[in-house]
Motif scaffolding. Structure first.
Motif, PDB file in Angstrom:
ATOM      1  N   HIS A   1       0.813  -1.216   0.000  1.00  0.00           N
ATOM      2  CA  HIS A   1       0.000   0.000   0.000  1.00  0.00           C
ATOM      3  C   HIS A   1       0.848   1.269   0.000  1.00  0.00           C
ATOM      4  N   ASP A   2       2.156   1.096  -0.163  1.00  0.00           N
ATOM      5  CA  ASP A   2       3.076   2.235  -0.258  1.00  0.00           C
ATOM      6  C   ASP A   2       2.936   3.178   0.938  1.00  0.00           C
ATOM      7  N   PHE A   3       2.932   2.585   2.128  1.00  0.00           N
ATOM      8  CA  PHE A   3       2.843   3.380   3.358  1.00  0.00           C
ATOM      9  C   PHE A   3       4.194   3.284   4.077  1.00  0.00           C
ATOM     10  N   PRO A   4       4.892   4.404   4.291  1.00  0.00           N
ATOM     11  CA  PRO A   4       6.237   4.376   4.888  1.00  0.00           C
ATOM     12  C   PRO A   4       6.239   3.794   6.299  1.00  0.00           C
ATOM     13  N   ILE A   5       7.137   2.866   6.561  1.00  0.00           N
ATOM     14  CA  ILE A   5       7.176   2.256   7.890  1.00  0.00           C
ATOM     15  C   ILE A   5       7.598   3.260   8.954  1.00  0.00           C
ATOM     16  N   GLU A   6       8.343   4.296   8.559  1.00  0.00           N
ATOM     17  CA  GLU A   6       8.771   5.292   9.543  1.00  0.00           C
ATOM     18  C   GLU A   6       7.601   6.152  10.024  1.00  0.00           C
ATOM     19  N   ARG A   7       6.436   6.002   9.395  1.00  0.00           N
ATOM     20  CA  ARG A   7       5.244   6.718   9.851  1.00  0.00           C
ATOM     21  C   ARG A   7       4.291   5.820  10.645  1.00  0.00           C
ATOM     22  N   ILE A   8       4.788   4.644  11.046  1.00  0.00           N
ATOM     23  CA  ILE A   8       3.977   3.723  11.844  1.00  0.00           C
ATOM     24  C   ILE A   8       4.456   3.737  13.294  1.00  0.00           C
ATOM     25  N   ILE A   9       3.515   3.911  14.204  1.00  0.00           N
ATOM     26  CA  ILE A   9       3.784   3.854  15.645  1.00  0.00           C
ATOM     27  C   ILE A   9       3.120   2.598  16.192  1.00  0.00           C
ATOM     28  N   PHE A  10       3.860   1.822  16.961  1.00  0.00           N
ATOM     29  CA  PHE A  10       3.281   0.642  17.606  1.00  0.00           C
ATOM     30  C   PHE A  10       3.085   0.909  19.096  1.00  0.00           C
ATOM     31  N   GLU A  11       1.873   0.628  19.575  1.00  0.00           N
ATOM     32  CA  GLU A  11       1.590   0.733  21.001  1.00  0.00           C
ATOM     33  C   GLU A  11       0.806  -0.490  21.442  1.00  0.00           C
ATOM     34  N   VAL A  12       0.895  -0.809  22.722  1.00  0.00           N
ATOM     35  CA  VAL A  12       0.221  -1.993  23.239  1.00  0.00           C
ATOM     36  C   VAL A  12      -1.272  -1.727  23.343  1.00  0.00           C
ATOM     37  N   THR A  13      -2.071  -2.723  22.968  1.00  0.00           N
ATOM     38  CA  THR A  13      -3.517  -2.591  23.051  1.00  0.00           C
ATOM     39  C   THR A  13      -3.968  -2.278  24.465  1.00  0.00           C
ATOM     40  N   GLU A  14      -4.879  -1.302  24.582  1.00  0.00           N
ATOM     41  CA  GLU A  14      -5.425  -0.926  25.881  1.00  0.00           C
ATOM     42  C   GLU A  14      -6.074  -2.140  26.550  1.00  0.00           C
ATOM     43  N   GLY A  15      -5.722  -2.372  27.779  1.00  0.00           N
ATOM     44  CA  GLY A  15      -6.318  -3.457  28.542  1.00  0.00           C
ATOM     45  C   GLY A  15      -5.620  -4.789  28.369  1.00  0.00           C
ATOM     46  N   GLU A  16      -4.627  -4.872  27.460  1.00  0.00           N
ATOM     47  CA  GLU A  16      -3.908  -6.128  27.272  1.00  0.00           C
ATOM     48  C   GLU A  16      -3.033  -6.412  28.487  1.00  0.00           C
TER      49      GLU A  16
END
Length: 264
Positions: A126-141
């Protein structure tokens, strides 16, 4: 460049370890239907949208818990992988140019360098830059294995993703985790934000967190901002990134729009 884990990179026995990974060995289609809503994360000083958080919803916009209640040990890995790829696909289709914040299930990740490959594939497709992706832990996990979570974060950072500790000040997300890993962002739990303009204990705690983060060069994001007074007090503490109903609610299958009145 998006890295691919080559077979030659594997150490002896890794193939066997991968085959023994319960998640990676799961087969079949996902038995959960879901879509996404996207909620803006704003930068107050520039009156702009910094990022959008992808929030799971039912196929007709039902609340997240109706979807997450269907996740179990038998489909956890497939669900986590589907969430990542669907969030990237949706962001690209909606023309998102800001950061995309994706929640992940750490208990569904066996080896980060292997489990992340579907995200790389979706980003390429989908041509989406990985440097624009933020990973966070799911709320309540519930995260029982903190070293495992720290390892996941470090690997994601190494691959070029940004990372965030969600719900800081609640549950697993406390100072012990911060001592072991310093993310790009810390999201202050909304319970600490609520009525902060009139609550002295909350004011002191959030001011302390802000001071620690400045010392560690970590940016703070305040979650659950619902009033102008909360916004203004947080801004006075030097917190520039905010998220909450004061700015915009999550928008089902679209990008939430921040009204001009939210800045006033």
């Amino acid at each position: 460049m998006i890295p691919i884990l080559p077979a030659s990179h594997a150490n002896p026995g890794e193939d066997a370890a991968r085959r023994s990974c319960e998640g990676c060995s799961e087969e079949g289609t996902l038995d959960i239907e879901f879509e996404y809503a996207y909620q803006p994360i704003v930068r107050l000083s520039t009156r702009s949208v910094y990022a959008y958080e992808a929030l799971v919803r039912g196929p007709q916009g039902e609340p997240a818990h109706t979807v997450l209640a269907q996740v179990n040990d038998g489909n956890r890995y497939r669900f986590d992988q589907a969430c990542r790829t669907k969030a990237v696909e949706g962001a690209a289709q909606l023309g998102m140019t800001q950061f995309l914040s994706i929640n992940f299930l750490p208990n569904a990740v066996y080896r980060p360098e292997v489990c992340i490959q579907s995200t790389f594939k979706a980003a390429r497709k989908h041509d989406f830059p990985i440097e624009r992706i933020i990973f966070e832990v799911t709320e309540g996990e519930r995260v029982d294995d903190r070293p495992h979570l720290v390892n996941i974060f470090k690997e994601y950072s190494r691959f070029g993703f940004r990372t965030a500790i969600d719900d800081f000040g609640a549950g697993y997300a406390g100072l012990n985790l911060l001592a072991e890993y310093q993310p790009d962002l810390i999201k202050i739990d909304m319970d600490l934000v609520r009525n902060i303009d009139t609550d002295k204990p909350r004011q002191a705690i959030v001011a302390g967190i802000a001071a620690i983060c400045r010392e560690l060069d970590i940016e703070i994001l305040a979650e659950g901002v619902e009033t102008r007074a909360e916004r203004d007090h947080l801004a006075a503490l030097g917190i520039d990134l905010m998220q909450g109903y004061w700015f915009a609610r999550p928008a089902f299958q679209s990008l939430g729009i921040v009204p001009e009145t939210a800045w006033e």
